[in-house]
Design an enzyme around this catalytic site. Structure first.
Site, PDB file in Angstrom:
ATOM      1  N   PHE A   1       0.609  -0.346   8.787  1.00  0.00           N
ATOM      2  CA  PHE A   1       0.901   1.493   8.968  1.00  0.00           C
ATOM      3  C   PHE A   1       0.424   1.732   7.450  1.00  0.00           C
ATOM      4  O   PHE A   1       1.935   1.250   6.484  1.00  0.00           O
ATOM      5  CB  PHE A   1       2.582   1.364   9.379  1.00  0.00           C
ATOM      6  CG  PHE A   1       2.728   2.720   9.203  1.00  0.00           C
ATOM      7  CD1 PHE A   1       2.243   4.357  10.040  1.00  0.00           C
ATOM      8  CD2 PHE A   1       3.173   3.412   8.183  1.00  0.00           C
ATOM      9  CE1 PHE A   1       2.303   5.331   9.706  1.00  0.00           C
ATOM     10  CE2 PHE A   1       3.178   4.803   7.961  1.00  0.00           C
ATOM     11  CZ  PHE A   1       2.850   5.649   8.753  1.00  0.00           C
TER      12      PHE A   1
ATOM     13  N   LYS B   1       8.390   5.249  -1.716  1.00  0.00           N
ATOM     14  CA  LYS B   1       9.602   5.189  -1.021  1.00  0.00           C
ATOM     15  C   LYS B   1      10.622   5.258  -2.177  1.00  0.00           C
ATOM     16  O   LYS B   1      11.007   6.329  -2.935  1.00  0.00           O
ATOM     17  CB  LYS B   1       9.501   4.389  -0.438  1.00  0.00           C
ATOM     18  CG  LYS B   1       9.209   5.076   1.532  1.00  0.00           C
ATOM     19  CD  LYS B   1       9.199   4.134   2.274  1.00  0.00           C
ATOM     20  CE  LYS B   1       8.543   4.277   3.307  1.00  0.00           C
ATOM     21  NZ  LYS B   1       8.166   6.424   3.468  1.00  0.00           N
TER      22      LYS B   1
ATOM     23  N   ASP C   1       0.504  -3.417  -0.123  1.00  0.00           N
ATOM     24  CA  ASP C   1       1.384  -2.442  -0.229  1.00  0.00           C
ATOM     25  C   ASP C   1       3.054  -3.270   0.404  1.00  0.00           C
ATOM     26  O   ASP C   1       3.260  -3.461   1.424  1.00  0.00           O
ATOM     27  CB  ASP C   1       0.821  -1.787   1.401  1.00  0.00           C
ATOM     28  CG  ASP C   1       1.575  -0.765   2.191  1.00  0.00           C
ATOM     29  OD1 ASP C   1       2.115  -0.025   1.276  1.00  0.00           O
ATOM     30  OD2 ASP C   1       0.662   0.027   2.980  1.00  0.00           O
TER      31      ASP C   1
END
Length: 401
Positions: free
Chosen positions: A141, A255, A226
């Site tokens: 994801f 984030k 990531d």
């Protein structure tokens, strides 16, 4: 209808149904706790999918934002501003890298990493134009853009959004042999999550990440990590790769970099890799804006102390010990994760992950489900041991009911 029901009905009537939130309407929040529109308090064990590593309303971050709001919030990249150089310098130092390319959202940062890897492949490695390949892992994801869902293996994320972007090879996560076999002279990068969050907090086999590092170095391929969910303290170290002593060619961050205050993301790499860009070839109006830089600088300063990483490690050990005790009794099948991050597979006979999440919500605890019967636990790193235990007690009660 109650205030909650009225708010949800209005949202359902006037917003696209691209999410299926739990039926709670948050009005205020502080630390690890949120309060809804009717005054009920909930312990937040999701932390905005790691965006809120430092808790809700963290005073240091709010003060940094307020101070910057009084000065200047946006210049665009048409002009310099006085927070930009410090942000790039400090983030590069935190990562042990040289150069930063700031963006806003995680998906934008992943797109930037893809563009960087391709341009590096053509300009530096000498891959023929249009032939660059990037290897990714199944169950990944990395975001929701058209290009990113093109290499998703989740039908829910991918279906009906074609035609899809070519140039990606998908191999099983954790399978180094498959990755080696997929590499060709046109492979420019491997893009992986050191821990797959959305897939259920999947931790790869020991030695896999160091194996990826060795393989990519051997084949002159960029290792792109990531760390949007796994990085910045979540796993008990600054980066999840640190657990294997691995340094990639490129970090993709987001984030928690914005402290839950503003969206901030970045690609961080060497000057040789990010040096492939020339003015006009890539950009963002809001990327690296003064407000974002001010908040992110405070995040970096907080991480530099090491206290949040240590707290995540210590409380994470406690969390996994307690969750481990739930396995073997028929209620919990598997627990995975690292630091203050866990994926808990609930026995299907007890209910779906959504049903367990709703029952926990009724007990004052907020988590979120993924992939059927899995719930994710990722509290703010500032949570107290007492509050964490309170939440775990509620989980035990729900599973025993």
């Amino acid at each position: 209808m109650s205030t909650t029901e009225t708010a949800i009905a209005s949202a359902e009537a006037h917003s696209a149904h691209n999410y299926h939130p739990l039926p709670v309407v948050v009005a205020t929040a502080e630390g690890a706790w949120m309060t809804d529109v009717e005054g009920r308090r909930y312990l937040d064990l999701l932390a905005g999918y790691s965006a809120l590593n430092f808790g809700h309303g963290n005073r240091r971050l709010i003060d940094a934002a307020k101070a910057q709001l009084e000065r200047v919030t946006l210049t665009s990249r048409a002009f310099h501003h006085d927070r930009f150089a410090d942000f790039c310098t400090e983030l590069a130092a935190l990562c042990g890298m040289e150069t930063v390319l700031p963006m806003n959202t995680g998906a934008e940062a992943v797109e930037t990493a893809v563009k960087t890897a391709r341009k590096w492949g053509y300009r530096v490695k000498g891959v023929p134009d249009g032939m660059a390949k990037i290897i990714v892992a199944s169950d990944n994801f990395h975001g929701r853009t058209t290009t990113i869902v093109s290499f998703s293996t989740d039908p829910e994320a991918r279906a009906d959004f074609g035609p899809y972007t070519p140039g990606f090879e998908i191999v099983p996560y954790g399978d180094l042999t498959a990755m080696r076999e997929a590499m060709t002279e046109n492979t420019v990068a491997v893009l992986i999550e050191p821990i797959q969050g959305e897939a259920g907090v999947l931790v790869p086999p020991a030695g896999y990440l160091s194996g990826v590092r060795e393989l990519t170095r051997e084949r002159n391929v960029l290792f792109v990590a990531d760390e949007i969910q796994s990085g910045l303290g979540r796993t008990g170290k600054t980066f999840a790769l640190d657990h294997e002593g691995v340094v990639p060619d490129m970090y993709v961050l987001g984030k928690a970099l914005g402290g839950g205050v503003v969206p901030v993301s970045a690609v961080v790499s060497s000057a040789d890799v990010l040096g492939v860009f020339r003015p006009g070839e890539h950009g963002s109006t809001f990327g690296g804006n003064p407000l974002a830089c001010a908040v992110a600088l405070e995040v970096i300063a907080m991480l530099r102390t090491g206290e949040y990483q240590q707290r995540a490690a210590e409380l994470g050990d406690h969390l996994h010990r307690e969750l481990g005790l739930l396995t073997g009794g028929g209620a919990v099948e598997t627990v995975r994760g690292r630091g203050l991050w866990a994926g808990v597979d609930i026995a299907p006979a007890l209910g779906t992950g959504r049903e367990i999440s709703e029952k926990l919500m009724e007990q004052g605890v907020l988590v979120k489900d993924t992939h059927g019967s899995t719930i994710r636990i990722a509290p703010p790193l500032v949570i107290s041991k007492e509050d964490l235990d309170w939440g775990l007690d509620r989980l035990r009660a729900v599973l025993a009911a």
